[in-house]
Design a protein around this motif. Structure first.
Motif, short mmCIF file in Angstrom:
data_model
loop_
_atom_site.label_atom_id
_atom_site.label_comp_id
_atom_site.label_asym_id
_atom_site.label_seq_id
_atom_site.Cartn_x
_atom_site.Cartn_y
_atom_site.Cartn_z
N ARG A 116 33.87 29.10 37.99
CA ARG A 116 33.76 30.19 38.24
C ARG A 116 32.33 30.92 37.53
NH1 ARG A 116 38.31 33.75 36.41
NH2 ARG A 116 37.45 33.32 34.20
N VAL A 117 31.73 31.68 38.26
CA VAL A 117 30.29 32.09 37.73
C VAL A 117 30.41 33.43 37.06
CG1 VAL A 117 28.06 33.00 38.33
CG2 VAL A 117 29.05 31.05 39.39
N GLU A 118 30.09 33.77 36.07
CA GLU A 118 30.28 34.99 35.14
C GLU A 118 28.93 35.61 34.92
OE1 GLU A 118 31.74 37.33 34.37
OE2 GLU A 118 33.77 37.03 35.02
N ALA A 119 29.01 37.00 34.44
CA ALA A 119 27.82 37.60 34.07
C ALA A 119 27.04 37.12 33.04
CB ALA A 119 28.26 39.17 33.65
N PRO A 120 25.83 37.14 32.87
CA PRO A 120 25.05 36.70 31.58
C PRO A 120 25.47 37.14 30.39
CG PRO A 120 23.52 37.33 33.50
CD PRO A 120 24.95 37.70 33.81
N LEU A 121 25.27 36.45 29.36
CA LEU A 121 25.67 36.85 28.13
C LEU A 121 24.48 37.55 27.33
CD1 LEU A 121 27.68 33.35 26.83
CD2 LEU A 121 28.51 35.61 27.86
N VAL A 122 23.57 37.29 27.77
CA VAL A 122 22.31 38.00 27.15
C VAL A 122 21.42 38.54 28.24
CG1 VAL A 122 22.01 36.77 25.10
CG2 VAL A 122 21.16 35.77 26.97
N LEU A 123 20.42 39.55 27.73
CA LEU A 123 19.74 40.29 28.93
C LEU A 123 18.97 39.54 29.63
CD1 LEU A 123 19.04 43.14 30.42
CD2 LEU A 123 17.53 43.44 28.26
N ASP A 124 18.30 38.38 28.98
CA ASP A 124 16.91 37.76 29.71
C ASP A 124 17.22 36.58 30.63
OD1 ASP A 124 17.70 36.21 27.56
OD2 ASP A 124 15.60 36.20 26.83
N THR A 125 18.39 36.56 31.17
CA THR A 125 19.23 35.56 31.73
C THR A 125 19.22 36.25 33.31
OG1 THR A 125 20.22 34.65 29.96
CG2 THR A 125 21.13 33.64 32.16
N ALA A 126 19.09 35.24 34.19
CA ALA A 126 19.15 35.84 35.70
C ALA A 126 20.73 36.02 36.03
CB ALA A 126 18.54 34.65 36.63
N PRO A 127 21.07 36.99 36.62
CA PRO A 127 22.21 37.45 37.11
C PRO A 127 22.81 36.62 38.41
CG PRO A 127 20.97 39.20 37.86
CD PRO A 127 20.15 37.90 36.88
N PRO A 128 23.91 36.18 38.23
CA PRO A 128 24.47 35.47 39.42
C PRO A 128 24.52 36.39 40.66
CG PRO A 128 26.23 35.63 38.03
CD PRO A 128 24.94 35.87 37.39
N ARG A 129 24.27 36.11 41.87
CA ARG A 129 24.35 36.97 43.19
C ARG A 129 25.31 36.85 43.82
NH1 ARG A 129 20.40 41.31 43.46
NH2 ARG A 129 18.48 40.43 42.33
N GLY A 149 34.78 38.28 37.25
CA GLY A 149 36.46 37.88 37.45
C GLY A 149 37.46 39.14 37.40
N ALA A 150 37.10 40.21 36.78
CA ALA A 150 37.85 41.37 37.01
C ALA A 150 37.53 42.05 38.20
CB ALA A 150 37.43 42.43 35.92
N ILE A 151 36.23 41.75 38.55
CA ILE A 151 36.11 42.77 40.06
C ILE A 151 36.58 41.82 41.07
CG2 ILE A 151 34.00 43.07 41.62
CD1 ILE A 151 32.30 43.63 39.28
N ALA A 152 36.71 40.54 41.18
CA ALA A 152 37.67 39.55 42.02
C ALA A 152 38.97 39.98 42.11
CB ALA A 152 37.16 38.30 41.75
N VAL A 153 39.78 40.38 40.93
CA VAL A 153 40.91 40.69 40.67
C VAL A 153 41.19 42.03 41.44
CG1 VAL A 153 42.87 41.52 39.44
CG2 VAL A 153 41.35 39.42 39.07
N LEU A 154 40.07 43.11 41.28
CA LEU A 154 40.11 44.50 41.84
C LEU A 154 40.40 44.21 43.50
CD1 LEU A 154 37.80 46.43 39.84
CD2 LEU A 154 40.44 46.55 39.58
N ARG A 155 39.41 43.31 43.87
CA ARG A 155 39.33 43.16 45.37
C ARG A 155 40.63 42.81 45.88
NH1 ARG A 155 34.83 39.80 49.04
NH2 ARG A 155 35.78 40.36 51.03
N ARG A 156 40.97 41.67 45.39
CA ARG A 156 42.28 40.75 46.15
C ARG A 156 43.59 41.62 45.95
NH1 ARG A 156 40.59 34.80 43.63
NH2 ARG A 156 38.56 34.63 44.64
N PHE A 157 43.83 42.34 44.79
CA PHE A 157 45.16 42.76 44.43
C PHE A 157 44.99 44.19 44.13
CE2 PHE A 157 44.58 38.61 42.80
CZ PHE A 157 45.59 37.75 43.54
#
Length: 495
Positions: free
Chosen positions: A53-66, A204-212
């Motif tokens: 599962r891909v998650e948001a970066p932990l620091v600012l200078d890391t590329a965000p997953p799309r 992951g929270a956004i995925a839960v919002l969409r599914r349920f």
């Protein structure tokens, strides 16, 4: 920061010096999964690939997953558009007792204000999808890194304030469902704990919002709409349209409050188009529905905002569906806590976001435990948000599409200050306050009243603070475009 890859499909150049700024890059799995197996490795071909599962970066200078598609954005913003605060603040649209708007005028103000404000939200979301940067980091391109700290601090204050209000509303809704005036602290602590947990895994929270959650919210909203509609809705101010633009401004202010947060989520969008239309459509539908339903409940409570939840409990099984809305209200506090962390990242880019969200969650919980009730300061708070961020968004949008942003904003850690961009922002703020002074303190209101008198200016029905607070700085920024294009750096790589 490493230089961004150029965009070939977004219609505008990618911002310079920020990782992951190309909307064409859609990493969805771990790096080990992206590598193809060797041609002779039949065992590898027979085994199903394990995706992490891909998650948001932990620091600012890391590329965000799309990873976010249209449906993800729609579900997120639909949930954010429905809120218990929206139900209770329908009173800001209806007006004071004895001078209420007509039902037609109030509904029109809700629709017009929401569409106008959410259009701004959609554009901010689109910019975030193109740059791949959080909302406050995008302001490095507009103001320069150091000057971007000013709106960043304002946004941190806004997000913390909204987070506290959300916990209070959740506690109030829970007490209403439980038919108790006690245990408030328990509900506040539980809401704060759930909020903080959601921010640890934001995608992951956004995925839960969409599914349920989105489906459950839609069912609850349909149920309440049908049940309250069966009881009929009185028209308290039949034919009255006085105060229509003031009500519209209030709705714009509610929508615009999410503009400084939008890019924190849409930076993960697969395409700018999905970010714009998902946020615009999801939030517009939900907020219009929420405020119209709140208006119905308010009118059935004789205009008393403190009794608005009684209307929901007055229908059969209303407690159950209200409980659904109370539980999902944590997505509101989640958004504010997470965006607080994203804003702090613009100041402290190397700090782990989980530390920031955890600390913010504790802070808003402690503050919510110290506050016992809403006051008129809430309405002043809402007006102040509009006066700060409506003009700033106007400057941001014009500069991005017509000014320096056409060549790509410089989002590097050392992006030079663009002092000239403060001028139209300050001008827009002054115009907004001149038309609708925020009642945050007596001396503040007196100052702007004296300015009105000195200018022989009296606000009229047609002088919308949000409209003129947007148009004036937008035109001023456009007029300054030749100067800003020449003076803005091209955003050459610094790392």
């Amino acid at each position: 920061m490493p230089p961004a890859s150029p965009s070939s499909s977004s219609g505008a150049p990618a911002s310079k010096d920020f990782p992951g700024s190309s909307p064409d890059v859609h990493p969805t799995t771990a790096d080990s999964d992206a590598a193809a197996p060797a041609s002779g490795s039949t065992a590898a071909l027979d085994r199903p690939q394990r995706t992490e599962r891909v998650e948001a970066p932990l620091v600012l200078d890391t590329a965000p997953p799309r990873t976010l598609r249209f449906g993800d954005h729609f579900a997120l913003w639909m949930n954010l558009g429905v809120s218990l605060i929206g139900f209770t603040t329908a009173a800001t649209v209806l007006g004071a007792q004895g001078s209420e708007l007509s039902l037609a005028a109030a509904v029109t103000a809700i629709v017009a204000g929401t569409v106008a404000g959410t259009a701004m939200l959609g554009v901010a979301a689109l910019i975030g999808a193109r740059t791949g940067a959080p909302a406050m980091a995008n302001l490095r391109g507009l103001f320069g890194t150091r000057l971007s700290y000013v709106p960043t601090v304002l946004n941190i204050v806004q997000c913390i304030g909204w987070g506290v209000y959300e916990l209070l509303v959740i506690a109030m809704g829970a007490q209403t469902v439980a038919h108790t005036e006690g245990y408030r602290w328990v509900f506040v602590v539980l809401a704060g704990a759930v909020t903080t947990a959601l921010t640890i895994w934001p995608l992951g929270a956004i995925a839960v919002l969409r599914r349920f959650v989105a489906a459950a919210v839609a069912v609850a909203m349909v149920y309440f709409t049908v049940q309250l509609g069966r009881h009929g809705v009185p028209d308290p101010g039949a034919g009255n349209w006085h105060g229509f633009l003031k009500a519209t401004d209030a709705m714009i202010a509610v929508s615009i409050s999410f503009v400084p947060l939008a890019a924190d989520y849409t930076r993960h969008s697969r395409t700018p188009r999905a970010a714009f239309w998902g946020s615009f459509s999801g939030y517009t539908v939900a907020q219009v529905w929420c405020y119209v339903l709140g208006l119905f409940a308010l009118l059935q409570s004789d205009g008393d905002a403190t009794r608005i939840f009684d209307s929901f409990l007055g229908v059969w099984a209303g407690w159950f569906f209200l409980l659904v809305l109370v539980l999902r209200e944590t997505d509101q506090s989640f958004a504010n806590v997470y965006s607080t962390a994203m804003s702090v990242h613009n100041l402290l880019p190397k700090v782990d976001r989980r530390v920031l969200t955890g600390g913010t969650g504790v802070l808003i919980t402690v503050l919510a435990l110290q506050i016992t009730e809403f006051t008129d300061s809430y309405y002043a708070f809402l007006g102040l948000i509009g006066s700060v961020f409506v003009p700033m968004f106007a400057v941001l949008a014009v500069d991005y599409f017509l000014g320096a942003g056409r060549r790509g904003w410089n989002l590097a850690d050392d992006a030079p200050s663009r002092w000239l961009m403060l001028l139209p922002w300050a001008l827009g703020f002054a115009v907004y306050q001149l038309i609708a002074p925020t009642a945050i303190a007596g001396w503040w209101t007196d100052f702007w009243t004296s300015v009105q008198e000195a200018l022989h200016f009296t606000p009229q029905e047609w002088t919308s603070a949000s409209l003129f607070g947007f148009l004036v700085p937008a035109l001023a920024t456009w007029a300054l475009t030749p100067l800003t294009r020449r003076s803005a750096p091209s955003g050459t790589p610094t790392a």
